[in-house]
Design a protein around this motif. Structure first.
Motif, short mmCIF file in Angstrom:
data_model
loop_
_atom_site.label_atom_id
_atom_site.label_comp_id
_atom_site.label_asym_id
_atom_site.label_seq_id
_atom_site.Cartn_x
_atom_site.Cartn_y
_atom_site.Cartn_z
N THR A 153 0.59 -1.51 0.01
CA THR A 153 0.06 -0.07 0.42
C THR A 153 1.06 0.91 -0.09
O THR A 153 2.08 1.15 0.56
N PRO A 188 -0.81 4.65 0.52
CA PRO A 188 -1.75 5.58 0.59
C PRO A 188 -1.63 7.17 0.00
O PRO A 188 -2.02 7.93 0.62
N LEU A 239 -0.90 -0.19 -4.16
CA LEU A 239 -2.75 -0.43 -3.50
C LEU A 239 -2.06 1.41 -3.43
O LEU A 239 -1.83 1.86 -2.40
N TRP A 278 -11.94 -0.11 -1.79
CA TRP A 278 -10.17 0.56 -1.36
C TRP A 278 -10.02 0.23 0.19
O TRP A 278 -9.56 -0.36 0.11
N SER A 321 -7.53 -1.75 1.18
CA SER A 321 -6.42 -1.95 2.88
C SER A 321 -6.27 -2.33 3.84
O SER A 321 -5.33 -2.66 4.51
#
Lengths: 468, 199
Positions: free
Chosen positions: B13, B15, B70, B124, B128
């Protein structure tokens, strides 16, 4: 009666060779512009042992790696190699090149229009996201990646799904000191960098019609910073007057025929857009970015926003941006110390941009250093004829040759880490002008104002009593 | 380009919103020939100190060999540089999952077998928070991590292209006659569209 059409519909239909069952169109490409960065695509073509489909419609420009000084003997071997690679590909395929020593060399999005390669009604591709610039002529122009460049080289066509249609209307009159750059930064700040994703933008309204071709190019150029691959403006007398007589523009009977065709290039009265947005020109102030995304922009008179007062997603990005930019929330933008300035790029490197900056700098000294790189050798010659180069050098700025230069730093014109640059360019991304560089985007006149004061400044008081 | 229809791998991830292509690969690395590999340049200045050492706190610098990224909204905005996709592919990535993508980045990704999978905010967040092995199914349009499964959005034409690994130039060559006919017609109806002769 057939359905009312947008300018996008008309341009798209005119270039559609076929449409697949899945809705993807194969489009004919009227002009393909290549540069040193196109090396991946030429390598792909060579790997297939393929020929180019239409070398007569392909034009090469040295710009991304073009040194702005010391061209006779390029010191950096990597830069030499990139330029030599382009020359080699040009020789193999027999292309026209605007090379370093050519009096018409310059940035691809300045050279195309200057040479009359860019015309209303064409489809233009280039492996560069700012290809939307050419849309200012009522042209379907969009940036493509290396695989797509190779496809255009091999077939003179491109597969593309039709984007949605969006219209940005700006009516009214811009105040003195407010320019096309401010129209662009203002709408991107309001709608976001992803605000126009998946759309082709048509700019319309009285404020757009009043813009010169230079201003229209600046506006269309920045479409991609709001997420749109395409920006366009219906051609009018201003467009035709600009195009007429340029080297590659139609002549004689072809000129008359082109004018008749171009007169139809506008959105029908009843045509519908997927998205329709309006702004009032009178509400637009000189605009400056404070963060690391073009949407992080505010009127120069604003204070730097507090991330805690923004919604969660924007607040997090704002905090990271302020940290990178070395700025404090709650402080006014005006007065922020600047280390250097840059005037140039495909966004704001045209003659009108240099005149606007010179109008501010005339008779004044810059408190900080800076680079002025005209968008083309022709713009440079014109500026020198008008004495603008003397205004810049008398103020203490450095006058150099044309190229993408400090907008992207590939030619070695870089901003040092931690330094703050007031820049007439298009991207304030982290590291865009060099690792750790802090970029503030603004109009050329606003960059000139920053040079005069050594701080981010409102250009309007500096213009009082001056002829514009 | 090889096609694929399912992929099993590890998710990492990142972010952050607005990861632009200048961050994915700084411009100074773009003169390198592709044959030398672009993987080491991926997110170079975010991952590495000025002296080139890897930042141990940056998520991509762990021991895992991730193949699915991600990421936040507006991933791949900015410049058209396909090198941004090369950096991801050469570093071993098969897919990027994000709320939205830059338009040019998406086309470049699909042209190199990299899936740009769009998901909703809720999905999403679900992804996550999920742990376990990840699997992507292109036919079904699903992403599964452990026991969490969500659907992703992708143009149908792109789905087909990723699965088949088609090369557009080969496809277009099948239409050579139609292109030639179009060219003839355009030359007749708009002769001004060809560049005027310049001495």
């Amino acid at each position: 009666m057939s359905k009312a059409q947008t300018l996008l519909d008309k341009l798209w239909n005119a270039h559609e060779v076929l449409i697949r069952e899945d809705g993807t169109s194969l489009l004919w490409v009227d002009r393909h512009l290549v540069h040193e960065g196109s090396h991946h695509a030429f390598a792909k073509l060579a790997a297939r042992e393929g020929d180019m489909a239409a070398p007569d419609l392909t034009f090469a420009v040295v710009d991304h790696y073009a040194p702005t000084h010391g061209r006779a003997k390029i010191k950096d071997p990597q830069i030499s190699r990139m330029i030599e690679t382009l020359r080699g590909n040009v020789a193999v395929h027999g292309l026209k090149i605007f090379d370093l020593d050519d009096p018409t060399q310059g940035i691809v999005h300045v050279v195309g229009p200057e040479q009359g390669l860019t015309l209303p009604g064409l489809l233009i591709n280039c492996g560069d996201s700012h290809t939307s610039t050419h849309g200012a002529f009522g042209t379907l122009a969009f940036g493509i990646g290396a695989t797509e460049v190779a496809h255009v080289l091999a077939t003179q066509t491109i597969w593309q799904r039709k984007p949605k249609a969006m219209r940005i209307t700006v009516n009214g009159t811009l105040a003195a000191g407010v320019s096309a750059k401010d129209i662009a930064l203002n709408w991107i700040a309001q709608l976001g960098t992803g605000g126009a994703q998946g759309h082709a933008i048509e700019y319309a309204g009285s404020a757009i019609e009043a813009l010169s071709m230079e201003g229209r190019m600046t506006l269309c150029n920045l479409s991609i910073e709001g997420g749109a691959r395409f920006g366009m403006i219906a051609p009018d007398e201003t467009t035709f007057e600009y195009v007429k007589g340029r080297p590659y523009a139609p002549k004689g009977a072809h000129w008359e025929a082109s004018l008749a065709d171009w007169a139809t290039l506008n959105t029908d009265h009843d045509a519908e857009f997927d998205r329709d947005v309006r702004f009032d020109a009178a509400d637009i102030a000189p605009t400056v970015t404070w963060g690391t995304s073009p949407e992080q922009a505010l009127p120069v008179t604003a204070i730097i926003p507090d991330p805690n007062h923004l919604d969660a997603s924007k607040g997090k990005a704002a905090k990271a941006a302020l940290d990178y930019m070395g700025l404090t929330a709650g402080q006014p933008l005006i007065g922020t110390p600047v280390d250097q300035v840059f005037i140039g790029s495909c966004t704001n490197g045209r003659i009108e941009d240099l005149r606007a900056a010179a109008a501010v700098l005339s008779g004044r000294s810059a408190k900080i250093s800076g680079l002025v790189s005209p968008g083309s050798a022709l713009v440079k010659a014109q500026a020198e004829q008008e004495g603008l180069d003397r205004i810049f050098t008398d103020a203490g700025l450095t006058w150099v040759a044309s190229g993408c230069s400090m907008c992207v730093g590939m030619n070695g014109d870089l901003v040092e880490s931690g330094k703050r640059c007031a820049s007439s360019t298009n991207r304030n991304f982290r590291g865009r002008q060099g690792r750790g560089a802090r970029t503030h985007l603004m109009s050329p006149a606003m960059v000139a104002a920053a040079a005069v004061n050594g701080t981010i400044s409102d250009v309007r008081p500096l213009l009082q009593g001056r002829a514009l | 380009m090889a096609g694929w229809s399912t992929h099993k791998g590890t998710v990492i991830t990142l972010p952050l919103a607005n990861i632009d292509t200048d961050q994915l690969i700084p411009a100074r690395f773009m003169s390198v020939p592709r044959s030398e590999g672009y993987g080491n340049y991926l997110l170079h200045d975010l991952r590495r100190a000025p002296d080139g050492t890897l930042d141990p706190d940056f998520s991509l610098n762990g021991n895992a060999k991730p193949s699915i990224l991600l990421a936040g909204a507006n991933f791949g905005s900015g410049s058209s540089r396909e090198a941004a996709v090369y950096a991801l592919v050469d570093a071993g990535f098969h897919a990027v999952i994000a709320l939205s993508f830059g338009d040019i980045f998406s086309s470049n990704a699909v042209n190199n077998g990299l899936l740009p999978a769009r998901v909703s905010d809720a999905d999403w967040n679900a992804l996550s928070g999920a742990t376990g092995d990840a699997q992507i199914n292109l036919e079904q349009g699903t992403i599964t991590i452990g026991t969490t499964q969500v659907s992703f959005a992708l143009e149908d034409s792109w789905r087909v292209k990723l699965i088949n690994g088609w090369d557009d130039i080969d496809l277009t060559k099948q239409h050579t006659a139609q292109i030639a006919a179009y060219k003839t017609q355009r030359h007749q109806s708009a002769p001004w569209a060809w560049p005027a002769h310049v001495d």
